[in-house]
Write an enzyme that holds these catalytic residues in place. Sequence first.
Site, mmCIF file in Angstrom:
data_model
loop_
_atom_site.group_PDB
_atom_site.id
_atom_site.type_symbol
_atom_site.label_atom_id
_atom_site.label_comp_id
_atom_site.label_asym_id
_atom_site.label_seq_id
_atom_site.Cartn_x
_atom_site.Cartn_y
_atom_site.Cartn_z
ATOM 1 N N GLU A 80 3.431 -4.425 -1.422
ATOM 2 C CA GLU A 80 3.558 -5.607 -2.276
ATOM 3 C C GLU A 80 2.418 -5.657 -3.289
ATOM 4 O O GLU A 80 1.271 -5.366 -2.961
ATOM 5 C CB GLU A 80 3.527 -6.848 -1.389
ATOM 6 C CG GLU A 80 3.522 -8.168 -2.104
ATOM 7 C CD GLU A 80 3.314 -9.343 -1.153
ATOM 8 O OE1 GLU A 80 3.497 -10.488 -1.603
ATOM 9 O OE2 GLU A 80 2.974 -9.109 0.029
ATOM 10 N N PHE A 81 2.732 -6.057 -4.491
ATOM 11 C CA PHE A 81 1.709 -6.306 -5.508
ATOM 12 C C PHE A 81 1.398 -7.795 -5.517
ATOM 13 O O PHE A 81 2.296 -8.627 -5.599
ATOM 14 C CB PHE A 81 2.203 -5.872 -6.885
ATOM 15 C CG PHE A 81 1.201 -6.095 -7.978
ATOM 16 C CD1 PHE A 81 0.284 -5.117 -8.298
ATOM 17 C CD2 PHE A 81 1.165 -7.302 -8.680
ATOM 18 C CE1 PHE A 81 -0.653 -5.322 -9.309
ATOM 19 C CE2 PHE A 81 0.231 -7.516 -9.680
ATOM 20 C CZ PHE A 81 -0.677 -6.516 -9.990
ATOM 21 N N ILE A 82 0.121 -8.121 -5.398
ATOM 22 C CA ILE A 82 -0.323 -9.518 -5.416
ATOM 23 C C ILE A 82 -1.340 -9.684 -6.540
ATOM 24 O O ILE A 82 -2.286 -8.898 -6.645
ATOM 25 C CB ILE A 82 -0.967 -9.939 -4.082
ATOM 26 C CG1 ILE A 82 0.014 -9.756 -2.926
ATOM 27 C CG2 ILE A 82 -1.436 -11.386 -4.148
ATOM 28 C CD1 ILE A 82 -0.603 -10.020 -1.551
ATOM 29 N N ASP A 112 -12.727 -3.952 9.063
ATOM 30 C CA ASP A 112 -13.673 -3.512 8.021
ATOM 31 C C ASP A 112 -13.810 -4.621 6.985
ATOM 32 O O ASP A 112 -13.611 -4.415 5.789
ATOM 33 C CB ASP A 112 -13.168 -2.221 7.379
ATOM 34 C CG ASP A 112 -14.211 -1.560 6.477
ATOM 35 O OD1 ASP A 112 -15.408 -1.898 6.605
ATOM 36 O OD2 ASP A 112 -13.830 -0.728 5.634
#
Length: 331
Positions: free
Chosen positions: A130-132, A235
Site C-alpha cells: 500500500e502507498f500511504i 526496530d
Amino acid sequence: MVAHVGLISLFSPCFPSPTRLPLLPSSKHRPFTTMAALSDDPVREWILSDGNATQITRISPVGGGCINRANRYDTDAGSFFVKTNRSIGPSMFEGEALGLGAMYETGSIRVPKPFKFGPLPTGGSYIIMEFIEFGSSRGNQSILGRKLAEMHKAGKSEKGFGFEVDNTVGSTPQINTWSSDWIQFYGEHRLGYQLQLALDQYGDSTIYEKGQRLIKSMGSLFDNIAIEPCLLHGDLWSGNISADKNGEPVILDPACYYGHNEAEFGMSWCAGFGGSFYGSYFEVMPKQPGFDKRKELYLLYHYLNHYNLFGSGYRSSSMSIIDDYLRMLKA
C-alpha cells in the site's frame, strides 16, 4: 511535506549507512502467492490483474534508501509502493511482508498493507505494498504510545517467542526460532547471537565473555513478572515512525517477532519517545515490576548490533551496559 511509506531500509541519523547486507536463509513459508512462471515484469502483471488497475499512469522513483530501489506506481485504481533489490532473493521481503501483515491484522496502529512479494526474472526480488501519503509531522506521541500498546495487546502467539521466518534488524540476520522461554530466547537469539558476531568479526573475547556471564545471570531481572509473547515491530527508531496526512501514526520497515513487550523500547535512544508516549503506552499495557532495571538490557541488543554493523564507536556503550549489570547482579 508529502512522503511515502513502506520504504527502503532507511538508517538512522544516529549512525552511518552499512556497507553489507547478509542474505537470510530461504523459507518454505509462502503466505503471499508467487507465480509459477515469472513474467518479464511480475510487478506490472500483478498491478494490472490482482491490483485491479487497467493502466499504470506513472512510475516515479522514491529516494532515501541505501539497500533497495523504491518506486511509486500511480494507476487508475490508486497508487502502490514497490521496492526492488537486484541482488537479494525474496527471503528478505518475505520477512517484511509477514511482519507488515501480522501488524496490519491487529487492526491497531497503521502500517502499509503488503500485497505481494516474489523473485524478479533477471535476479533479485520485489515487494508491492500500500502507498500511504505522509503528513508534515511525525504525529502525536500520546497516540503513538497508545496505538503501539494496542498492537502489543492484540498481537499474541500460541507458538511462544519467535516468528514464522528469520528476518533482519538493520542488515543483520535476526534468528526467530520458536521458544517457550523468553529468557532463553533473548539470551540465545538476541544477545548471544550479537556477542558471537563480535567475537567472529573483531576477535572481541572480552565483550563476548562478559556478555555470556550476563546472559547466565540475567534471570533474576525477570522475577515476579509474567511475560506474554507480544507482536513487536522490532526496530522502532525515528526513521521507522511517521504519520499519515491525517496525523495518524504509521510505523514501517519492521523486524517483527513475538517477544516481551518491553523489548520494543530497545531503540528508544534513537526514537525520541517522550513522557506522553510512555504515559499513554502504560495506560494500555501497565508497567511491570522491575521495568527500570531491565530497560538497558533491551538497549544492549541494539547497541551490540550497531557495534557489529558500524564498528568500535558503539563498543563502549555496549561494554558499559554489560559491566553495570555484572556489578548489579554480582556476577
